[in-house]
Structure formats: C-alpha cells, structure tokens
Design an enzyme around this catalytic site. Structure first.
Site, PDB file in Angstrom:
ATOM      1  N   TYR A 177      -3.393   4.416   5.652  1.00 20.44           N
ATOM      2  CA  TYR A 177      -4.375   5.136   4.844  1.00 20.44           C
ATOM      3  C   TYR A 177      -5.671   5.380   5.600  1.00 20.44           C
ATOM      4  CZ  TYR A 177      -1.108   4.224   1.120  1.00 20.44           C
ATOM      5  OH  TYR A 177       0.030   4.185   0.363  1.00 20.44           O
ATOM      6  N   HIS A 190       4.421   8.117  -6.668  1.00 27.29           N
ATOM      7  CA  HIS A 190       4.049   7.541  -5.372  1.00 27.29           C
ATOM      8  C   HIS A 190       2.874   8.293  -4.745  1.00 27.29           C
ATOM      9  CE1 HIS A 190       5.210   4.288  -2.817  1.00 27.29           C
ATOM     10  NE2 HIS A 190       5.170   5.040  -1.741  1.00 27.29           N
ATOM     11  N   ARG A 228      -0.141   6.758  -6.130  1.00 31.70           N
ATOM     12  CA  ARG A 228      -0.407   5.467  -5.481  1.00 31.70           C
ATOM     13  C   ARG A 228      -1.113   5.700  -4.138  1.00 31.70           C
ATOM     14  NH1 ARG A 228       1.292   0.005  -4.675  1.00 31.70           N
ATOM     15  NH2 ARG A 228       2.195  -0.425  -2.612  1.00 31.70           N
ATOM     16  N   ARG A 258       3.167   0.532  -7.878  1.00 28.00           N
ATOM     17  CA  ARG A 258       4.460   1.156  -7.615  1.00 28.00           C
ATOM     18  C   ARG A 258       5.038   1.562  -8.967  1.00 28.00           C
ATOM     19  NH1 ARG A 258       4.345  -3.666  -4.579  1.00 28.00           N
ATOM     20  NH2 ARG A 258       4.362  -3.346  -2.304  1.00 28.00           N
ATOM     21  N   LYS A 297       6.906  -6.799  -5.318  1.00 33.65           N
ATOM     22  CA  LYS A 297       8.042  -7.113  -4.456  1.00 33.65           C
ATOM     23  C   LYS A 297       8.100  -8.608  -4.181  1.00 33.65           C
ATOM     24  CE  LYS A 297       8.656  -2.727  -1.996  1.00 33.65           C
ATOM     25  NZ  LYS A 297       8.684  -2.075  -0.666  1.00 33.65           N
ATOM     26  N   HIS A 313       0.527  -5.195  -0.550  1.00 31.87           N
ATOM     27  CA  HIS A 313       1.158  -5.145   0.764  1.00 31.87           C
ATOM     28  C   HIS A 313       1.113  -6.525   1.411  1.00 31.87           C
ATOM     29  CE1 HIS A 313       0.429  -0.533   1.343  1.00 31.87           C
ATOM     30  NE2 HIS A 313       1.492  -0.798   0.629  1.00 31.87           N
TER      31      HIS A 313
END
Length: 295
Positions: free
Chosen positions: A276, A241, A244, A149, A173, A267
């Site tokens: 994806y 992004h 990514r 990210r 995150k 994730h």
C-alpha cells in the site's frame, strides 16, 4: 508421500498453526515436486539445485502460471529449510534457486470521493426504509470502517458489535482475533440494521437462509455491484476487496502509521501491508503532476 514430508506437514500444523486447507495445498505441491524428482531418479529429500530448477522447468512446460510456480517453489523451499534445520540434510538448495519473475500488480482502489458516493447512496436508501437497504448500508460502513476481508464481514457474530464497546471483535485468518475501532457512522448503521431486521434467528449479525447461516460473500458482492451502479460507478471497478484496499490506502495517504494499518488489516507479515506504500506513492505522484506549477 515420504515420512520426511509427513513430518514437515505435521510441523506446519502444530508449530505454525497452518489450516487444513493450507496443509492440503502444501501436500499437493510436495507431491508434484516428488514426481519430478522420481522421474530424475532422485528422492525429494536429497534433491539439489538442479532438481529444483528442473521442477520449475516442468511447471513452465505445463503452462502453469508464474504465481502457481512461485507458490509451489515456496512450499518446496520451506520443506528444504525444514530438512536442513532438522539435521536431515547438510545444505539448503532452496535458497539458491530463484522463481520466475512476475510483474508487480498494485491493488485496485477507489478514490475517497468514490467511496463517499457509495456510502451516501447506501445511507439514503437505508433512510428511506427497508431491511435490505439497512443491511447493505451496515455492511458497507463496517467494511470501509475496518478494512475487513469479505469472509470476516459476512460471518461477524451478533456479539462482534456491542453498544458498550467502541471497537468490534473480528476473527480473521488462523482463527486469530483482533479489535477494530468502529466509526460513529458504522455504529449507527448497525443499530438501524438491527432495528429493521429484528431479533437475529441465529448467532450472526447478518443472518441468511444459507448453508452457513449468514449472508454469503457472493450475495454481498452482487449487492455491492448494484450499489455501484446506483452511485454512477462502473460495477466492474467495485468489489469488497477493492474497498479493503481503499481503506488501507486512504489511511496511509492521510498519515497513518504502517504498523497500525498492518494491525487493522490483520496482516501477520508487514511486507504484505507494504504494497500500500506503493499505491500511496502513485497517489502522491499524481497529485504532484496535477498541482505542481512546473510539472
């Protein structure tokens, strides 16, 4: 805000490690729901299926986007599940109400050839000399090598990339750390960046005179747009992004396991990564249509 709602927010912070930003978003959503319930003469803790439907109708009447409606409904559903699991009510009406349908939008990506062009142009500029081109090349190599990210990329500490390690430590995150393998090209680019930059004035790999002390996301995005133009690509098509997304899609197209891609992207839920596979399917269909003799 009711005591039950406050208990729910406390549970989210303690048990699910939700960030202050997430907690504040939940608070706003529950407040919005509470206002609709009060207008209907109901307390939010006792709301039923009809009240949740009225909540959706009120958001739609205000012209809120479907994504916003679904996000708010998701917060209310989670609140209802909490009340049910905590024994504060005997049913869970959130499971009975569907949010507004929204068209699935697939991530925008670059082809492998387009990424190569970006990397080549950045590499050539870095080899010509200068701290700024060297930094830009290192940023791009790390971004595509690890699918980071942009916030993770620009805030990498100096210690994240170490000559003695073949992987970099990325803090994502929820303040969770993950190891992301480094390509040899990325390692070379970082070494060249460090040599051109000199000793870092602070703890960041990409220091800058900003409030944060490191390069900002906006500054890197602008550099990437300029690089896209130099590579002959539409600037509107290129962003951190998008790279990514390209990282993840290119891995899957070349046979990577979905769980591996999930880990590399950081994730928490594999369903986030599964989008994806749709991009990969579109790629395979395009190849089939272009190459099959009967297509």
């Amino acid at each position: 805000m009711s005591l039950a709602a406050e208990a729910f927010l406390e549970m989210m912070a303690v048990e699910h490690d939700a960030s202050p930003h997430t907690i504040e978003a939940y608070r706003r959503d529950l407040t919005c729901f509470d206002e609709v319930c009060r207008a209907r003469g109901v307390v939010s803790e006792a709301a039923g299926e009809a009240d949740l439907s009225a909540f959706l109708q009120s958001m739609s009447a205000r012209g809120e986007a479907k994504t916003t409606q679904n996000r708010r409904l998701s917060a209310v559903r989670r609140f209802m599940r909490f009340l049910y699991a905590d024994g504060r009510r005997g049913d869970d009406p959130g499971a009975l109400v569907d949010g507004p349908k929204r068209p699935k939008s697939l991530p925008k990506i670059l082809s492998m050839d387009e990424v190569r062009r970006l990397l080549t142009v950045a590499e050539e500029a870095a080899e010509a000399g200068g701290a700024a081109p060297a930094r830009r090349s290192a940023l791009l190599e790390l971004l595509y090598a690890g699918g980071l990210r942009v916030s993770e990329l620009v805030s990498l500490p100096e210690s994240a990339v170490n000559d003695k390690r073949e992987a970099m430590i990325v803090r994502g995150k929820g303040d969770k750390e993950r190891l992301v393998p480094l390509t040899e090209a990325a390692r070379r680019a970082v070494a060249r960046h460090r040599a051109a930059r000199g000793p870092s004035p602070n703890r960041y790999l990409f220091p800058a005179r900003s409030r944060e002390g490191h390069l900002t996301r906006q500054a890197f995005a602008r550099e990437l747009k300029a690089l896209a133009a130099a590579a002959g690509l539409p600037a509107a098509k290129v962003s951190p992004h998008v790279l990514r997304h390209a990282f993840a899609t290119h891995l899957l197209v070349n046979g990577a396991d979905l769980r591996v891609v999930q880990t590399l992207l950081g994730h928490q839920d594999i369903s986030t990564t599964e989008i994806y596979t749709h991009v990969q399917s579109d790629h395979l269909v395009a190849v089939l249509n272009d190459c099959h003799p009967l297509a």
